[in-house]
Scaffold this active site. Structure first.
Site, PDB file in Angstrom:
ATOM      1  CB  SER A   1     -35.463 -34.772 -11.429  1.00 28.59           C
ATOM      2  OG  SER A   1     -36.607 -34.300 -10.751  1.00 28.59           O
TER       3      SER A   1
ATOM      4  CG  ASP B   1     -36.780 -34.699  -7.458  1.00 27.11           C
ATOM      5  OD1 ASP B   1     -37.585 -33.959  -8.044  1.00 27.11           O
ATOM      6  OD2 ASP B   1     -36.222 -35.666  -8.006  1.00 27.11           O
TER       7      ASP B   1
ATOM      8  CB  SER C   1     -36.734 -29.270 -10.261  1.00 23.57           C
ATOM      9  OG  SER C   1     -35.439 -29.383 -10.804  1.00 23.57           O
TER      10      SER C   1
END
Length: 390
Positions: free
Chosen positions: A308, A310, A270
């Site tokens: 992830s 983001d 992340s």
């Protein structure tokens, strides 16, 4: 002659990689290696605190053989945050994660507290501590609702994240110690247990100042890097040349695979990105600005994998666009759409550089479960020289 020099530099870099050496043990900011993305000039500290009024406080938690985490707090200004709110916006690059306070932020286009970054399973404790800090301020004696904004990344490779140790106290200390000077980077605060591209990650920051002809506005970025992919720096394929990158086991010859789990990762992780600017912008254009930060993230080699998270938070400190919750009518002098392009360029540059700083300023961190070393700076220096970068 130039080609011979480049081949010699590459050969020396690969020799150092093979030997596992790192002559320069000191963390190094990106600009010391010639990594200066873009065309605009950084501010005095090359940090988010170059935006006037913004403060950053950090507390690192390293206890026993398994607790490796921390808190990073960003305070938009030194006044009454609840009644002198800054306009804000969120852009989600990939939503695999947790972010407290997001629904009200998006609904009202403003924030009323500092922004706190921490570890994945710590966000609820951090949110409570942030709310308590706000409610304890004398000017908020009559406040009966507060919307703390807390972001996270998962530092579970190094940290016993289920333990959730003393985060509330760490939030209070980070807020109390927040300053407007240089910002510590690398394996500190919320970046203490993070990993980037298989190397040690952390906190990074950078800033840009627009020329007077473009408004002279300042923009600063702070990142909590904990993601993967195929690392590149100013276009140089550093991850591939160092033999550590996502999907390596699937594409590399058997004799070129890195040991352990490094080659098996698929780029998961992340990244939290926080943007501050003194340009007078409301939430609509702040969201457009936040979206451009993802372009800086992509330049480092991230493809925002399935796993992830983001997230980009952006706010403006300009007094012309502050929001008073008790006002019957808010009047604002907002920057026009056509004036946003330079800010888009600046935030892309600053995000890219902040992420480089998070990697290059990191130091080794060990715990019972793992040890993660930083990017080998001297090898990177040689690889960059081979491509004509410093």
């Amino acid at each position: 002659m130039r080609q011979r020099l480049r081949r010699a530099a590459l050969g020396a870099a690969f020799l150092m990689i093979g030997m596992g050496t790192r002559v320069d043990a000191q963390p190094t900011r990106a600009r010391a290696l010639g990594l200066a993305p873009g065309i605009f000039t950084p501010g005095r500290h090359n940090a988010i605190t170059d935006v006037e009024g913004v403060k950053v406080g950090q507390v690192t938690i390293s206890e026993g053989d398994s607790l490796r985490t921390g808190v990073t707090a960003i305070v938009p200004h030194g006044g009454d945050l609840f009644r002198d709110r800054v306009p804000a916006a969120l852009h989600v690059g990939n939503g695999f994660g947790k972010l407290l306070g997001v629904t009200q932020l998006r609904e009202l286009g403003e924030i009323e507290t500092p922004i706190v970054l921490t570890c994945t399973l710590c966000i609820w404790q951090a949110g409570d501590a942030l709310a308590q800090w706000m409610l304890a301020r004398p000017e908020n004696a009559g406040v009966r609702s507060i919307n703390p904004v807390v972001g996270e990344t998962n530092d579970g490779q190094l940290n016993a994240t289920r333990a959730r140790p003393g985060i509330g106290a760490a939030v209070q200390r980070a807020l109390a110690s927040a300053t407007d000077g240089p910002v510590m980077e690398g394996s500190v605060g919320a970046g203490h247990g993070t990993v980037m591209f298989g190397w040690k990650g952390g906190i990074g920051t950078s800033s840009r100042v627009l020329p007077a002809t473009l408004g002279g506005f300042r923009i600063g970025v702070l990142v909590q890097g904990n993601y993967g992919g195929v690392l590149q720096m100013m276009g140089a394929p550093i991850g591939q040349q160092l033999g550590r990158y996502a999907f390596q086991r699937d594409v590399a010859p058997a004799n070129n695979r890195s040991p352990g789990d490094a080659g098996a990762e698929h780029g998961d992780g992340s990244c939290m990105i926080v943007i501050a600017t003194d340009a007078p912008i409301l939430s609509r254009n702040l969201e457009r600005l936040a979206a451009r930060a993802v372009m800086g993230l992509a330049r480092t080699g991230s493809s925002a994998s399935n796993g992830s998270g983001d997230y980009v938070l952006a706010f403006s400190t300009a007094s012309k666009v502050r929001r008073n919750p008790d006002a019957v009518v808010n009047t604002n002098e907002e920057l026009g759409n056509d004036q946003m392009s330079a800010l888009f360029q600046a935030v892309t540059e600053a995000t890219e550089e902040a992420l480089y700083n998070a990697l290059l300023m990191a130091t080794p961190v060990s715990s019972r479960s793992s040890r993660v070393n930083p990017l080998p700076v001297d090898s990177v220096r040689l690889l960059l020289r081979a491509r004509g970068i410093r």
